[in-house]
Design a protein around this motif. Structure first.
Motif, mmCIF file in Angstrom:
data_model
loop_
_atom_site.group_PDB
_atom_site.id
_atom_site.type_symbol
_atom_site.label_atom_id
_atom_site.label_comp_id
_atom_site.label_asym_id
_atom_site.label_seq_id
_atom_site.Cartn_x
_atom_site.Cartn_y
_atom_site.Cartn_z
ATOM 1 N N PHE A 34 -4.645 -16.916 -8.158
ATOM 2 C CA PHE A 34 -4.232 -15.546 -7.790
ATOM 3 C C PHE A 34 -4.895 -14.514 -8.707
ATOM 4 O O PHE A 34 -5.049 -14.734 -9.906
ATOM 5 C CB PHE A 34 -2.703 -15.408 -7.921
ATOM 6 N N SER A 35 -5.240 -13.366 -8.124
ATOM 7 C CA SER A 35 -5.744 -12.243 -8.923
ATOM 8 C C SER A 35 -4.559 -11.588 -9.654
ATOM 9 O O SER A 35 -3.389 -11.892 -9.351
ATOM 10 C CB SER A 35 -6.390 -11.210 -8.010
ATOM 11 N N GLY A 36 -4.873 -10.657 -10.564
ATOM 12 C CA GLY A 36 -3.806 -9.957 -11.292
ATOM 13 C C GLY A 36 -2.844 -9.258 -10.348
ATOM 14 O O GLY A 36 -1.625 -9.307 -10.533
ATOM 15 N N GLY A 37 -3.380 -8.629 -9.313
ATOM 16 C CA GLY A 37 -2.540 -7.898 -8.366
ATOM 17 C C GLY A 37 -1.647 -8.839 -7.567
ATOM 18 O O GLY A 37 -0.477 -8.540 -7.304
ATOM 19 N N MET A 38 -2.209 -9.984 -7.177
ATOM 20 C CA MET A 38 -1.399 -10.948 -6.415
ATOM 21 C C MET A 38 -0.263 -11.477 -7.286
ATOM 22 O O MET A 38 0.868 -11.652 -6.823
ATOM 23 C CB MET A 38 -2.283 -12.103 -5.926
ATOM 24 N N HIS A 40 6.134 -11.909 3.217
ATOM 25 C CA HIS A 40 5.602 -10.859 4.108
ATOM 26 C C HIS A 40 5.677 -9.500 3.410
ATOM 27 O O HIS A 40 4.724 -8.736 3.440
ATOM 28 C CB HIS A 40 6.398 -10.813 5.414
ATOM 29 N N LYS A 41 6.822 -9.227 2.819
ATOM 30 C CA LYS A 41 7.052 -7.919 2.198
ATOM 31 C C LYS A 41 6.030 -7.621 1.109
ATOM 32 O O LYS A 41 5.605 -6.491 0.920
ATOM 33 C CB LYS A 41 8.471 -7.907 1.595
ATOM 34 N N THR A 42 5.637 -8.655 0.390
ATOM 35 C CA THR A 42 4.708 -8.445 -0.722
ATOM 36 C C THR A 42 3.267 -8.780 -0.322
ATOM 37 O O THR A 42 2.391 -8.913 -1.183
ATOM 38 C CB THR A 42 5.129 -9.304 -1.944
ATOM 39 N N ARG A 57 -4.119 -2.005 -7.189
ATOM 40 C CA ARG A 57 -3.084 -1.034 -7.561
ATOM 41 C C ARG A 57 -2.492 -0.392 -6.304
ATOM 42 O O ARG A 57 -1.288 -0.259 -6.162
ATOM 43 C CB ARG A 57 -3.699 0.025 -8.472
ATOM 44 N N ASN A 58 -3.375 -0.054 -5.379
ATOM 45 C CA ASN A 58 -2.934 0.550 -4.129
ATOM 46 C C ASN A 58 -2.015 -0.367 -3.336
ATOM 47 O O ASN A 58 -0.996 0.056 -2.803
ATOM 48 C CB ASN A 58 -4.145 0.884 -3.278
ATOM 49 N N ARG A 59 -2.399 -1.648 -3.249
ATOM 50 C CA ARG A 59 -1.555 -2.615 -2.538
ATOM 51 C C ARG A 59 -0.189 -2.693 -3.193
ATOM 52 O O ARG A 59 0.839 -2.776 -2.532
ATOM 53 C CB ARG A 59 -2.202 -4.007 -2.590
ATOM 54 N N PHE A 60 -0.208 -2.672 -4.519
ATOM 55 C CA PHE A 60 1.048 -2.774 -5.256
ATOM 56 C C PHE A 60 1.930 -1.551 -4.989
ATOM 57 O O PHE A 60 3.137 -1.667 -4.785
ATOM 58 C CB PHE A 60 0.747 -2.930 -6.748
ATOM 59 N N ARG A 101 2.428 -8.916 -7.433
ATOM 60 C CA ARG A 101 3.206 -8.861 -6.179
ATOM 61 C C ARG A 101 4.137 -10.074 -6.083
ATOM 62 O O ARG A 101 5.250 -9.985 -5.587
ATOM 63 C CB ARG A 101 2.270 -8.755 -4.980
ATOM 64 N N PHE A 102 3.659 -11.229 -6.586
ATOM 65 C CA PHE A 102 4.539 -12.394 -6.629
ATOM 66 C C PHE A 102 5.743 -12.106 -7.544
ATOM 67 O O PHE A 102 6.877 -12.470 -7.235
ATOM 68 C CB PHE A 102 3.787 -13.638 -7.122
ATOM 69 N N GLY A 103 5.452 -11.412 -8.663
ATOM 70 C CA GLY A 103 6.527 -11.032 -9.595
ATOM 71 C C GLY A 103 7.584 -10.193 -8.898
ATOM 72 O O GLY A 103 8.786 -10.368 -9.108
ATOM 73 N N ILE A 104 7.132 -9.271 -8.047
ATOM 74 C CA ILE A 104 8.085 -8.447 -7.286
ATOM 75 C C ILE A 104 8.871 -9.326 -6.307
ATOM 76 O O ILE A 104 10.093 -9.198 -6.192
ATOM 77 C CB ILE A 104 7.339 -7.336 -6.505
#
Ligand code: ADP
Length: 295
Positions: free
Chosen positions: A135-139, A120-122, A170-173, A142-145
């Motif tokens: 997954f896209s680069g951004g996803m 949820h957090k990511t 980038r914004n989502r991140f 976020r998984f990495g986080i």
């Protein structure tokens, strides 16, 4: 909690001085470490993350002597390196659960709650059952986080996280990261000025292994207030302007070169006052060595 880096130096065996007497005090919150490629950011991040040794200097986090008490540091560290591999044919939920097992969260119920909370957090809960290869680069970032947060770290290091992300991703991140700074020391290493501008309460610019500037971005900008002027010029005039003025940045605006200069007095000559941007600070430090006085 505060991370204190004191006089840290590292010279690689090929003679490259990657870190030269780096000293920084990094409090809880988002800290931006800004610098061009090759500045020494990854070397610094890897040293803080106990993945490589320094030649001299010390690092402490609260009561932990980072360079000596590596295991203690690792218990409270979350690290998202520049490059990380993911198993492609497995879902985000299953892999996160697997990482949680590896990190010693043995009770199934507790683990499920934690994995759900991190998804949820990511912002990955909706796609939790998709294979990571889709997954896209951004996803992926976020998984990495999410995996870096499993042990509820007190220190989170993210190395060049937005390189290669499109503006929406980038914004989502940013949104995910900005929540974390409330209770955690978050160090964000980046060569992208916008990352720091959007997120960080404190920052440092490093270049060629040295700290060139550190402080609060707003205060740093305040020091340039009423000193930055802009003008749109012709390309062939650039050389002359550079000779006559302290040009701190040049970029195309609607296809025409626009220069920013720094001046204590109004230069006239068709220049108009403009708001100083963090880019101005960065470019002046990195490319021009304009010797601006910030204090
Ligand atoms: P950044 O992350 O800011 O791009 P790095 O810390 O990766 O910078 O690199 C700093 C400098 O150290 C660069 O000149 C780089 O080429 C050099 N460097 C990095 N890693 C090594 C290594 N393992 N051996 C030798 N030189 C290295």
């Amino acid at each position: 909690m505060e991370l204190i880096i004191d006089n840290l130096s590292k010279t690689y065996s090929n003679g490259v001085k990657a870190l030269q007497n780096i000293s920084l005090e990094i409090p809880t919150g988002m800290f931006g470490l800004l610098g061009p490629n090759g500045a020494g950011k990854s070397t610094l991040m890897r040293t803080i993350a106990t993945l490589q040794e320094a030649d001299n200097g010390s690092i402490t986090l609260g009561g932990i002597d980072v360079l000596k008490q590596k295991d203690e540091l690792r218990q409270v560290l979350g690290y998202l390196p520049q490059q990380f591999g993911l198993y492609p044919k497995i879902s985000a939920e299953v892999l996160l659960n697997h990482f949680a097992v590896l990190k010693g969260i043995t009770y199934k119920g507790e683990r499920k709650d934690l994995v759900d909370a991190l998804l949820h957090k990511t912002n990955l809960y909706e796609v939790r059952q998709q294979h990571l290869k889709g997954f896209s680069g951004g996803m992926k970032q976020r998984f990495g986080i999410a995996q870096a947060l499993i042990n509820n770290p007190k220190l989170l290091i993210v190395d060049e996280p937005t390189a290669g992300l499109d503006p929406v991703e980038r914004n989502r991140f940013y949104n995910v990261l900005s929540e974390l700074g409330e209770h955690t020391v978050v160090i964000l290493s980046t060569h992208i000025v916008d990352d720091v501008k959007e997120l960080c309460t404190n920052m440092a610019i490093i270049n060629q292994g040295k700290v060139c500037l550190k402080g609060n971005p707003l205060q740093i900008l305040e020091n340039l207030k009423d000193k930055v002027y802009k003008k749109t010029i012709h390309k062939q005039e650039l050389k002359t302007y550079k000779q006559n003025y302290k040009v701190i940045s040049e970029k195309l605006f609607l296809g025409k070169p626009t220069i920013h200069i720094v001046s204590e007095v109004n230069p006239g000559d068709g220049f108009s006052l403009t708001n100083a941007a963090l880019e101005d600070v960065y470019f002046s430090e990195i490319f021009n060595n304009a010797n601006l006085k910030f204090n």
